[in-house]
Write a protein that holds these residues in place. Structure first.
Motif, PDB file in Angstrom:
ATOM      1  N   LYS A 193      -9.843   4.748  -7.307  1.00  0.00           N
ATOM      2  CA  LYS A 193     -10.338   5.683  -8.325  1.00  0.00           C
ATOM      3  C   LYS A 193     -11.454   5.074  -9.147  1.00  0.00           C
ATOM      4  O   LYS A 193     -12.457   5.718  -9.428  1.00  0.00           O
ATOM      5  N   ILE A 194     -11.290   3.819  -9.539  1.00  0.00           N
ATOM      6  CA  ILE A 194     -12.304   3.154 -10.358  1.00  0.00           C
ATOM      7  C   ILE A 194     -13.602   2.959  -9.578  1.00  0.00           C
ATOM      8  O   ILE A 194     -14.694   3.066 -10.134  1.00  0.00           O
ATOM      9  N   SER A 195     -13.498   2.700  -8.280  1.00  0.00           N
ATOM     10  CA  SER A 195     -14.691   2.420  -7.481  1.00  0.00           C
ATOM     11  C   SER A 195     -15.388   3.673  -6.948  1.00  0.00           C
ATOM     12  O   SER A 195     -16.387   3.580  -6.256  1.00  0.00           O
ATOM     13  N   SER A 196     -14.885   4.852  -7.273  1.00  0.00           N
ATOM     14  CA  SER A 196     -15.526   6.107  -6.858  1.00  0.00           C
ATOM     15  C   SER A 196     -16.867   6.267  -7.569  1.00  0.00           C
ATOM     16  O   SER A 196     -17.048   5.719  -8.651  1.00  0.00           O
ATOM     17  N   PRO A 197     -17.834   6.999  -7.051  1.00  0.00           N
ATOM     18  CA  PRO A 197     -17.727   7.861  -5.869  1.00  0.00           C
ATOM     19  C   PRO A 197     -17.915   7.089  -4.568  1.00  0.00           C
ATOM     20  O   PRO A 197     -18.483   6.011  -4.557  1.00  0.00           O
ATOM     21  N   ASN A 198     -17.431   7.710  -3.507  1.00  0.00           N
ATOM     22  CA  ASN A 198     -17.564   7.173  -2.165  1.00  0.00           C
ATOM     23  C   ASN A 198     -18.329   8.182  -1.316  1.00  0.00           C
ATOM     24  O   ASN A 198     -18.168   9.387  -1.503  1.00  0.00           O
ATOM     25  N   PRO A 199     -19.129   7.705  -0.362  1.00  0.00           N
ATOM     26  CA  PRO A 199     -19.852   8.648   0.506  1.00  0.00           C
ATOM     27  C   PRO A 199     -18.875   9.389   1.418  1.00  0.00           C
ATOM     28  O   PRO A 199     -18.215   8.785   2.250  1.00  0.00           O
ATOM     29  N   PHE A 200     -18.723  10.672   1.206  1.00  0.00           N
ATOM     30  CA  PHE A 200     -17.776  11.507   1.937  1.00  0.00           C
ATOM     31  C   PHE A 200     -18.415  11.960   3.250  1.00  0.00           C
ATOM     32  O   PHE A 200     -19.570  12.381   3.278  1.00  0.00           O
TER      33      PHE A 200
ATOM     34  N   HIS B 196     -25.719  16.377   0.187  1.00  0.00           N
ATOM     35  CA  HIS B 196     -24.371  15.945   0.571  1.00  0.00           C
ATOM     36  C   HIS B 196     -23.488  15.694  -0.644  1.00  0.00           C
ATOM     37  O   HIS B 196     -23.970  15.551  -1.759  1.00  0.00           O
ATOM     38  N   VAL B 197     -22.197  15.645  -0.384  1.00  0.00           N
ATOM     39  CA  VAL B 197     -21.194  15.446  -1.438  1.00  0.00           C
ATOM     40  C   VAL B 197     -20.549  14.066  -1.308  1.00  0.00           C
ATOM     41  O   VAL B 197     -20.535  13.474  -0.235  1.00  0.00           O
ATOM     42  N   SER B 198     -20.036  13.589  -2.417  1.00  0.00           N
ATOM     43  CA  SER B 198     -19.287  12.336  -2.457  1.00  0.00           C
ATOM     44  C   SER B 198     -17.885  12.619  -2.967  1.00  0.00           C
ATOM     45  O   SER B 198     -17.681  13.554  -3.744  1.00  0.00           O
ATOM     46  N   SER B 199     -16.920  11.811  -2.525  1.00  0.00           N
ATOM     47  CA  SER B 199     -15.576  11.960  -3.070  1.00  0.00           C
ATOM     48  C   SER B 199     -15.514  11.224  -4.401  1.00  0.00           C
ATOM     49  O   SER B 199     -16.046  10.135  -4.556  1.00  0.00           O
ATOM     50  N   VAL B 200     -14.889  11.874  -5.373  1.00  0.00           N
ATOM     51  CA  VAL B 200     -14.851  11.389  -6.749  1.00  0.00           C
ATOM     52  C   VAL B 200     -13.396  11.286  -7.202  1.00  0.00           C
ATOM     53  O   VAL B 200     -12.541  12.047  -6.728  1.00  0.00           O
ATOM     54  N   ASP B 201     -13.125  10.379  -8.109  1.00  0.00           N
ATOM     55  CA  ASP B 201     -11.782  10.186  -8.661  1.00  0.00           C
ATOM     56  C   ASP B 201     -10.804   9.865  -7.528  1.00  0.00           C
ATOM     57  O   ASP B 201      -9.798  10.537  -7.334  1.00  0.00           O
ATOM     58  N   GLY B 202     -11.167   8.830  -6.764  1.00  0.00           N
ATOM     59  CA  GLY B 202     -10.412   8.521  -5.550  1.00  0.00           C
ATOM     60  C   GLY B 202     -10.814   9.546  -4.511  1.00  0.00           C
ATOM     61  O   GLY B 202     -11.947   9.582  -4.097  1.00  0.00           O
ATOM     62  N   TYR B 203      -9.908  10.413  -4.150  1.00  0.00           N
ATOM     63  CA  TYR B 203     -10.211  11.482  -3.204  1.00  0.00           C
ATOM     64  C   TYR B 203      -9.791  12.830  -3.779  1.00  0.00           C
ATOM     65  O   TYR B 203      -9.504  13.759  -3.052  1.00  0.00           O
TER      66      TYR B 203
END
Length: 164
Positions: free
Chosen positions: A10-17, A151-158
């Motif tokens: 969660k702390i390391s978000s966002p992640n490339p979805f 494009h979208v990224s996953s936020v708050d973990g997933y």
């Protein structure tokens, strides 16, 4: 004390979805939602890695075909993309169920997500077991880009997807 990896995610978000596509035995396309992917090398051949559950349907399909597509879905299909992570392709035809348009690839039989800002056609060169997951190392055979999409990224973990 056990590692709190969920909190770290969660702390390391966002992640490339991304949406990973693979070809089913009946010729239809399976789609799975994924943020566990990374670049491994640029030269001499661009190489990426994805990590999937060793029990998962997508991993089984990729092991059989030796290929997969990685697409960065557009915000217009964000809700459908998120749904791809909430059910198994064993039981659901996800492109049909969630109205996700597919496009043909150039170098492989597996299709890609049409509404994507970018997509890669990937050929598996190595599979490494990593505890309860498999890491698929793949060379990028072809890339596709569409500047009109975001494009979208996953936020708050997933927990959710957002444009970044």
């Amino acid at each position: 004390m056990a590692a709190e990896i969920g909190k770290f995610e969660k702390i390391s978000s966002p992640n490339p979805f991304a949406l990973i596509t693979s070809k089913k035995e009946d010729g239809t396309t399976n789609i799975m939602a994924l943020s566990w992917w990374t670049y491994c090398a640029n030269k001499p051949v661009p190489t990426i890695a994805i990590c999937l559950s060793s029990r998962g349907f997508s991993g089984q399909l990729i092991q059989k075909t030796g290929e997969f597509g990685l697409s960065l879905p557009d915000e217009s299909i964000a809700q459908a993309a998120m749904m791809c992570g909430r059910c198994s392709g064993r039981d659901v035809n996800k492109p049909e169920e969630f109205g996700i348009e597919l496009m043909d690839s150039v170098t492989m039989e597996t299709k890609l997500i049409a509404k994507s800002q970018a997509a890669m056609e990937c050929k598996v060169v190595q599979v490494l077991p990593v505890q309860d997951h498999l890491m698929f190392i793949a060379q990028v055979q072809e890339t596709h880009f569409r500047d009109a999409y975001r494009h979208v990224s996953s936020v708050d973990g997933y927990a959710k997807l957002e444009v970044r």
